[in-house]
Design an enzyme around this catalytic site. Structure first.
Site, short mmCIF file in Angstrom:
data_model
loop_
_atom_site.label_atom_id
_atom_site.label_comp_id
_atom_site.label_asym_id
_atom_site.label_seq_id
_atom_site.Cartn_x
_atom_site.Cartn_y
_atom_site.Cartn_z
N TYR A 26 0.80 -1.22 0.00
CA TYR A 26 0.00 0.00 0.00
C TYR A 26 0.83 1.28 0.00
CZ TYR A 26 -3.56 -3.40 1.18
OH TYR A 26 -4.39 -4.50 1.17
N ASN A 77 -13.20 3.39 -1.67
CA ASN A 77 -12.30 2.26 -1.54
C ASN A 77 -12.88 1.45 -0.38
OD1 ASN A 77 -10.34 0.39 -0.91
ND2 ASN A 77 -8.63 1.79 -1.25
N HIS A 83 -15.09 -7.39 -1.13
CA HIS A 83 -15.23 -8.80 -1.46
C HIS A 83 -16.28 -9.52 -0.62
CE1 HIS A 83 -11.43 -7.49 -3.03
NE2 HIS A 83 -10.99 -7.32 -1.81
N ASP A 90 -25.58 -2.64 -1.90
CA ASP A 90 -26.98 -2.22 -1.96
C ASP A 90 -27.15 -0.76 -1.57
OD1 ASP A 90 -27.67 -4.75 -2.81
OD2 ASP A 90 -28.56 -5.36 -0.89
N HIS A 103 -8.94 1.19 -5.78
CA HIS A 103 -8.10 0.33 -4.95
C HIS A 103 -6.66 0.73 -5.16
CE1 HIS A 103 -11.41 -2.28 -3.87
NE2 HIS A 103 -11.81 -2.19 -5.12
N ILE A 104 -5.92 0.83 -4.09
CA ILE A 104 -4.53 1.25 -4.14
C ILE A 104 -3.68 0.20 -4.87
CG2 ILE A 104 -2.50 1.76 -2.72
CD1 ILE A 104 -4.57 2.89 -0.63
N SER A 105 -3.89 -1.05 -4.51
CA SER A 105 -3.16 -2.14 -5.17
C SER A 105 -3.99 -2.69 -6.33
CB SER A 105 -2.86 -3.26 -4.16
OG SER A 105 -4.06 -3.89 -3.75
N ARG A 114 -9.68 -11.77 -3.58
CA ARG A 114 -9.76 -10.33 -3.87
C ARG A 114 -10.17 -10.04 -5.31
NH1 ARG A 114 -7.51 -7.71 0.55
NH2 ARG A 114 -5.92 -8.94 1.65
#
Length: 152
Positions: A26, A77, A83, A90, A103-105, A114
């Site tokens: 990260y 994020n 997941h 919803d 998402h950072i990665s 993931r």
């Protein structure tokens, strides 16, 4: 009715540990850095940002629900809730605001669990693997979506 010039920035569980948690994945930037990056990107387009981070799903859902009153879109994020959380998905769907998932990665190159996102099908924008700079990308792309809706 005028479209609000505000975005909700949502960061999910464990993102308060940015800069400390697994820096090899990260990086060393902090959550404050993320908020600053998103705020700067939004301000270049005349938008402001309201930021929320929580390790509690219900707090995030309440913030998303509140956004329908004064925000034009949501940058999120979801962290690990990406997941696992149908109710977060919803909530995003229910407020009918455009969503950017960030998402950072690059989650597609990480553990198998993931690879699936409950948020993906309700998000108009997807950014992954750009580090914290991906927040600026997500903000810019989401504002493009909002402008398209406002013009269309």
């Amino acid at each position: 009715m005028t479209t609000p010039r505000r975005l909700l920035l949502v960061n999910g569980p464990n993102l308060n540990l940015l800069g400390v948690r697994e820096p090899e994945i990260y990086g060393t930037d902090t959550l404050d850095d993320v908020v600053h990056i998103a705020t700067d990107a939004a301000s270049r387009h005349g938008f402001e940002v309201r930021a929320v981070q929580s390790n509690h799903e219900g707090v995030l859902i309440d913030a998303i629900h509140a956004a329908r009153h004064d925000c034009a879109g949501i940058v999120i994020n979801p962290g690990g809730l990406t997941h696992t959380s149908v109710v977060l998905r919803d909530a995003l769907s229910g407020v009918a605001l455009p969503v950017a998932e960030v998402h950072i990665s690059d989650v597609s190159h990480r553990e198998e669990f993931r690879h699936f996102s409950y948020v993906a099908d309700v998000a108009a924008v997807h950014v992954a693997g750009e580090g914290v700079g991906g927040y600026a990308t997500a903000v810019g792309l989401l504002i493009d979506v909002i402008a398209g809706r406002a013009d269309g």
